[in-house]
Motif scaffolding. Structure first.
Motif, mmCIF file in Angstrom:
data_model
loop_
_atom_site.group_PDB
_atom_site.id
_atom_site.type_symbol
_atom_site.label_atom_id
_atom_site.label_comp_id
_atom_site.label_asym_id
_atom_site.label_seq_id
_atom_site.Cartn_x
_atom_site.Cartn_y
_atom_site.Cartn_z
ATOM 1 N N ILE A 1 52.970 47.152 42.999
ATOM 2 C CA ILE A 1 53.838 47.917 43.894
ATOM 3 C C ILE A 1 53.344 49.355 43.987
ATOM 4 O O ILE A 1 53.328 49.960 45.063
ATOM 5 N N TRP A 2 52.916 49.909 42.858
ATOM 6 C CA TRP A 2 52.399 51.270 42.814
ATOM 7 C C TRP A 2 51.137 51.397 43.680
ATOM 8 O O TRP A 2 50.975 52.356 44.434
ATOM 9 N N ILE A 3 50.255 50.412 43.587
ATOM 10 C CA ILE A 3 49.026 50.436 44.371
ATOM 11 C C ILE A 3 49.327 50.297 45.862
ATOM 12 O O ILE A 3 48.797 51.052 46.693
ATOM 13 N N ILE A 4 50.180 49.349 46.208
ATOM 14 C CA ILE A 4 50.519 49.138 47.619
ATOM 15 C C ILE A 4 51.206 50.374 48.185
ATOM 16 O O ILE A 4 50.898 50.822 49.292
ATOM 17 N N GLY A 5 52.131 50.945 47.437
ATOM 18 C CA GLY A 5 52.825 52.147 47.891
ATOM 19 C C GLY A 5 51.878 53.312 48.127
ATOM 20 O O GLY A 5 51.989 54.037 49.115
ATOM 21 N N GLY A 6 50.924 53.493 47.225
ATOM 22 C CA GLY A 6 49.955 54.572 47.382
ATOM 23 C C GLY A 6 49.042 54.351 48.570
ATOM 24 O O GLY A 6 48.712 55.285 49.304
ATOM 25 N N ALA A 7 48.612 53.114 48.763
ATOM 26 C CA ALA A 7 47.712 52.814 49.876
ATOM 27 C C ALA A 7 48.430 52.941 51.218
ATOM 28 O O ALA A 7 47.854 53.448 52.191
ATOM 29 N N GLY B 1 42.078 53.842 42.269
ATOM 30 C CA GLY B 1 41.176 53.538 41.156
ATOM 31 C C GLY B 1 41.789 53.919 39.817
ATOM 32 O O GLY B 1 41.659 53.179 38.833
ATOM 33 N N PHE B 2 42.445 55.075 39.753
ATOM 34 C CA PHE B 2 43.118 55.479 38.518
ATOM 35 C C PHE B 2 44.242 54.520 38.143
ATOM 36 O O PHE B 2 44.428 54.194 36.972
ATOM 37 N N VAL B 3 45.006 54.074 39.122
ATOM 38 C CA VAL B 3 46.086 53.131 38.843
ATOM 39 C C VAL B 3 45.515 51.814 38.327
ATOM 40 O O VAL B 3 46.035 51.240 37.359
ATOM 41 N N VAL B 4 44.449 51.327 38.928
ATOM 42 C CA VAL B 4 43.819 50.082 38.470
ATOM 43 C C VAL B 4 43.283 50.258 37.055
ATOM 44 O O VAL B 4 43.450 49.385 36.200
ATOM 45 N N ALA B 5 42.645 51.395 36.762
ATOM 46 C CA ALA B 5 42.128 51.653 35.414
ATOM 47 C C ALA B 5 43.269 51.707 34.402
ATOM 48 O O ALA B 5 43.153 51.170 33.290
#
Length: 73
Positions: free
Chosen positions: A4-10, A44-48
């Motif tokens: 959700i964090w990644i989708i929201g940021g993108a 990238g930071f969120v994925v890491a």
């Protein structure tokens, strides 16, 4: 949660940024490209962080399993 964090940021990176309004030509393209690079770095930071969290959880689980194992005799 991480997904959700990644989708929201993108998704929040779509459209023309407020700081780029009024720019034209190469200036507008440079401003939008800078925002795209920033979004990529953020994702990238969120994925890491996600990978690091999974690794810590897996290591913790492994240690728990090894310590709670009954000795075979």
């Amino acid at each position: 949660m991480f997904l959700i964090w990644i989708i929201g940021g993108a998704v929040s990176a779509g459209g023309t940024p407020e700081g780029c309004r009024g720019l034209t030509g190469d200036d507008l393209e440079l401003c939008e490209d800078a925002r795209t690079v920033g979004t990529t770095i953020g994702v990238g930071f969120v994925v890491a962080f996600w990978v690091a969290t999974d690794f810590i959880l897996a290591l913790t689980y492994l240690i728990y399993r090894l310590t709670s194992r009954q000795s075979r005799g």
